[in-house]
Write an enzyme that holds these catalytic residues in place. Structure first.
Site, PDB file in Angstrom:
ATOM      1  N   ALA A  84       0.819  -1.205   0.000  1.00 50.40           N
ATOM      2  CA  ALA A  84       0.000   0.000   0.000  1.00 50.40           C
ATOM      3  C   ALA A  84       0.857   1.262   0.000  1.00 50.40           C
ATOM      4  O   ALA A  84       0.572   2.224   0.703  1.00 50.40           O
ATOM      5  CB  ALA A  84      -0.944  -0.013   1.194  1.00 50.40           C
ATOM      6  N   GLY A  85       1.921   1.247  -0.801  1.00 56.11           N
ATOM      7  CA  GLY A  85       2.639   2.485  -1.114  1.00 56.11           C
ATOM      8  C   GLY A  85       1.946   3.109  -2.322  1.00 56.11           C
ATOM      9  O   GLY A  85       0.841   2.696  -2.728  1.00 56.11           O
ATOM     10  N   SER A 121       7.881   3.016   1.974  1.00 62.46           N
ATOM     11  CA  SER A 121       8.876   4.078   1.708  1.00 62.46           C
ATOM     12  C   SER A 121       8.192   5.343   1.214  1.00 62.46           C
ATOM     13  O   SER A 121       8.728   6.435   1.386  1.00 62.46           O
ATOM     14  CB  SER A 121       9.857   3.653   0.621  1.00 62.46           C
ATOM     15  OG  SER A 121      10.339   2.383   0.842  1.00 62.46           O
ATOM     16  N   GLY A 135      11.687  14.631  -1.616  1.00 63.12           N
ATOM     17  CA  GLY A 135      11.836  15.564  -2.739  1.00 63.12           C
ATOM     18  C   GLY A 135      10.530  15.854  -3.446  1.00 63.12           C
ATOM     19  O   GLY A 135      10.051  16.989  -3.474  1.00 63.12           O
ATOM     20  N   ARG A 169      23.532  10.795  -8.772  1.00 61.58           N
ATOM     21  CA  ARG A 169      23.511  10.340  -7.380  1.00 61.58           C
ATOM     22  C   ARG A 169      24.588   9.310  -7.072  1.00 61.58           C
ATOM     23  O   ARG A 169      25.171   9.316  -5.984  1.00 61.58           O
ATOM     24  CB  ARG A 169      22.122   9.747  -7.116  1.00 61.58           C
ATOM     25  CG  ARG A 169      21.827   9.566  -5.692  1.00 61.58           C
ATOM     26  CD  ARG A 169      20.376   9.194  -5.494  1.00 61.58           C
ATOM     27  NE  ARG A 169      19.529  10.359  -5.433  1.00 61.58           N
ATOM     28  CZ  ARG A 169      18.222  10.305  -5.202  1.00 61.58           C
ATOM     29  NH1 ARG A 169      17.627   9.155  -5.027  1.00 61.58           N
ATOM     30  NH2 ARG A 169      17.505  11.399  -5.146  1.00 61.58           N
ATOM     31  N   GLU A 201       8.454  -0.292  -6.729  1.00 61.93           N
ATOM     32  CA  GLU A 201       9.886  -0.570  -6.561  1.00 61.93           C
ATOM     33  C   GLU A 201      10.228  -2.047  -6.658  1.00 61.93           C
ATOM     34  O   GLU A 201      11.353  -2.398  -7.023  1.00 61.93           O
ATOM     35  CB  GLU A 201      10.370   0.011  -5.222  1.00 61.93           C
ATOM     36  CG  GLU A 201      11.880   0.000  -5.106  1.00 61.93           C
ATOM     37  CD  GLU A 201      12.393   0.755  -3.899  1.00 61.93           C
ATOM     38  OE1 GLU A 201      11.640   1.552  -3.309  1.00 61.93           O
ATOM     39  OE2 GLU A 201      13.561   0.540  -3.551  1.00 61.93           O
TER      40      GLU A 201
HETATM   41  C1  SIN Z   1      15.423  13.082  -2.131  1.00 62.93           C
HETATM   42  O1  SIN Z   1      14.526  13.852  -1.781  1.00 62.93           O
HETATM   43  O2  SIN Z   1      16.605  13.360  -2.106  1.00 62.93           O
HETATM   44  C2  SIN Z   1      15.053  11.723  -2.593  1.00 62.93           C
HETATM   45  C3  SIN Z   1      14.355  11.816  -3.868  1.00 62.93           C
HETATM   46  C4  SIN Z   1      14.397  10.475  -4.533  1.00 62.93           C
HETATM   47  O3  SIN Z   1      14.940   9.524  -4.003  1.00 62.93           O
HETATM   48  O4  SIN Z   1      13.915  10.402  -5.651  1.00 62.93           O
END
Ligand code: SIN
Length: 509
Positions: free
Chosen positions: A13-14, A42, A48, A276, A359
């Site tokens: 249930a995400g 999660s 973000g 990243r 995911e």
């Molecule tokens: C973040 O806010 O740095 C994570 C965003 C993400 O993992 O897409």
């Protein structure tokens, strides 16, 4: 007994599970969630926001191009295009549903994150996108007549159909009873495997259970070696580790060592906004060298921190850090699994009656390195597409066979596994370490049986061992260069038998 069943079972249930459930109407849905709605996923912790080409100077083609570039040669370009084209519509629909995305007058307020060529991330209350979106989805799900909610119910195993494919789930209710829930179609939306790592930003209960369940029915695992490490988890000894969103770096926060020296400009022209994986490796190496790594938002955000980044501010306060006046200690943490159960672009796994979204699934969208803030959008776009296919799916007759719950790892064994994964399948890997990890998995399996966490860990380790190159989130010390012609990894349960001494195949047969 033969059953012709229309209800659709969804596990998880995400954002992906809830969006799939909502869009499956009028098909009846039974939604199983191991924790109360809103907890244990999660999504609730995403800071973000959702990436989408919403600005006047942006376009889906640019978003797709950034997604493809970040994914380092392994992105399925059709998936990237579908994602980027559907992005703005998904934001509009979520906003209409009540998700309080920020606006700047008539325009969307957008943040900049790493490896995006534009400010493109729609945000909610500064750094609370996941919680804000999830609250709106939960309201909608609670009001939806076609959804039957079973909170506190965990999927333990998939039921094989005697003919072929999947016929539902063996589920444990909140007081421990086991139930066979038969269904013509079952959707796995159980999220991440970050909980296999000692340091993670995801709920520690997310241990790749779906990978183990699906492969016992013949599903393929794609790209399991590609685990994304977020460079700026707040290093205050909490498990899971709270995040300091990348949007802080988008606002100008810098990474420094304990002497106050900025280290990213020497490593990449985009400095703190490099992809990243590059930032995560730099932070990892700083920490290994003893120089330390800190996120310094004093000049860029300063006194506005509590208003603009309230969730990060609260997390810092829990570790007695005041980010208005102090640099934040940071470390890389397992954050997202680019790999997962292989699906087509509608979430179909290739196993009759079995689907995967979010995911735990992998359709190649993220390649070797997910572009920031593409994951919530992935759950929306591909959840909706799966729902559409499922609405149209023909009824299927099934005879459910026997499913057995996998053994559970005792906590002490789980902590051993998490330590070994962090040491040997973390930001940097090599053959010796990965073989040592497989030996730990063997020992734990001998002692405790083929627990799902061990099967998932073995997929990551074997994928990482076989990929003799460095690419995106997978960095081999012993093979530091990329190969010229990358191909996705595809592994089945049978492939695990070729890894050093293991019993998984025997147990599954
Ligand atoms: C973040 O806010 O740095 C994570 C965003 C993400 O993992 O897409």
């Amino acid at each position: 007994m033969q059953a012709v069943t229309r209800p659709l079972l969804i596990l998880g249930a995400g954002i992906a599970g809830l969006w799939t459930a909502l869009h499956a109407a009028p098909r009846p849905v039974i939604l199983l969630t191991g924790a109360p709605l809103g907890r244990g996923s999660s999504t609730a912790w995403a800071q973000g926001g959702v990436a989408a080409a919403l600005a006047d100077d942006d376009a889906p083609a640019l978003h797709a191009a950034d997604t493809i570039a970040a994914g380092a040669g392994l992105v399925d370009e059709d998936a990237a295009r579908l994602l980027a084209e559907a992005g703005p519509g998904e934001i509009e629909d979520l906003y209409a549903l009540g998700a309080p995305f920020e606006k700047d007058g008539e325009a969307w307020a957008l943040s900049r994150e790493a490896a995006h060529s534009r400010a493109r991330v729609a945000r909610v209350k500064g750094d609370q996108a996941g919680a804000g979106i999830l609250a709106a989805l939960i309201d909608a799900v609670r009001q939806a007549h076609h959804i039957e909610l079973r909170e506190g119910w965990r999927g333990e195993a998939l039921l094989p159909a005697r003919e072929r494919g999947c016929a539902g789930v063996l589920a444990r209710d909140p007081v421990g009873g086991l139930h066979r829930l038969e269904a013509a179609d079952t959707v796995l939306a159980t999220g991440s495997l970050g909980g296999l790592y000692a340091v993670t930003t995801t709920p520690w209960t997310s241990q790749g259970q779906a990978l183990a369940m699906a492969t016992k029915l013949g599903a393929v695992i794609r790209d399991p070696e590609f685990v994304q490490f977020h460079p700026t988890a707040i290093d205050i000894g909490r498990d899971p580790a709270p995040l300091a969103t990348e949007a802080l770096r988008g606002e100008g926060a810098i990474l420094i060592d304990r002497e106050g020296r900025r280290f990213m400009p020497d490593i990449h022209p985009d400095a703190e906004l490099a992809p990243r994986d590059i930032v995560a490796r730099a932070v990892h190496r700083q920490i290994q060298s003893g120089a330390g790594a800190f996120l310094d938002a004093r000049a860029a955000v300063g006194d506005t921190f509590p208003d603009r980044f309230p969730a990060v501010f609260r997390a810092c306060a829990s570790g007695r850090i005041d980010p208005r006046s102090q640099p934040i200690p940071v470390a890389p943490a397992a954050h997202y699994h680019m790999g997962g159960i292989e699906t087509d672009l509608d979430g179909f796994t290739g196993v009759d009656g079995l689907w995967a979204v979010g995911e735990c699934a992998s359709n190649g969208l993220h390649g070797a390195n997910r572009l920031a803030s593409n994951s919530l959008l992935d759950g929306l776009v591909f959840g909706r597409r799966a729902a559409q296919r499922l609405r149209e799916a023909a009824p299927r007759s099934i005879h459910a066979g026997h499913g057995a719950a996998a053994p559970v790892l005792p906590d002490i064994a789980l902590q051993t596994l998490r330590g070994a994964m962090a040491r040997h399948a973390g930001v940097e890997r090599d053959k010796t370490g990965l073989e040592a990890l497989l030996a730990v998995v063997d020992q734990l399996e001998t002692a405790h049986g083929p627990a799902s966490a061990l099967i998932a860990a073995r997929f990551v380790a074997l994928g990482a061992l076989r990929r003799e190159e460095s690419r995106g989130g997978h960095h081999r010390r012993d093979f530091p260069q990329p190969q010229a012609r990358p191909a996705p990894t595809r592994l089945t349960l049978a492939d695990l038998a070729q890894a050093p001494a293991n019993r998984i195949l025997e147990a599954a047969e």
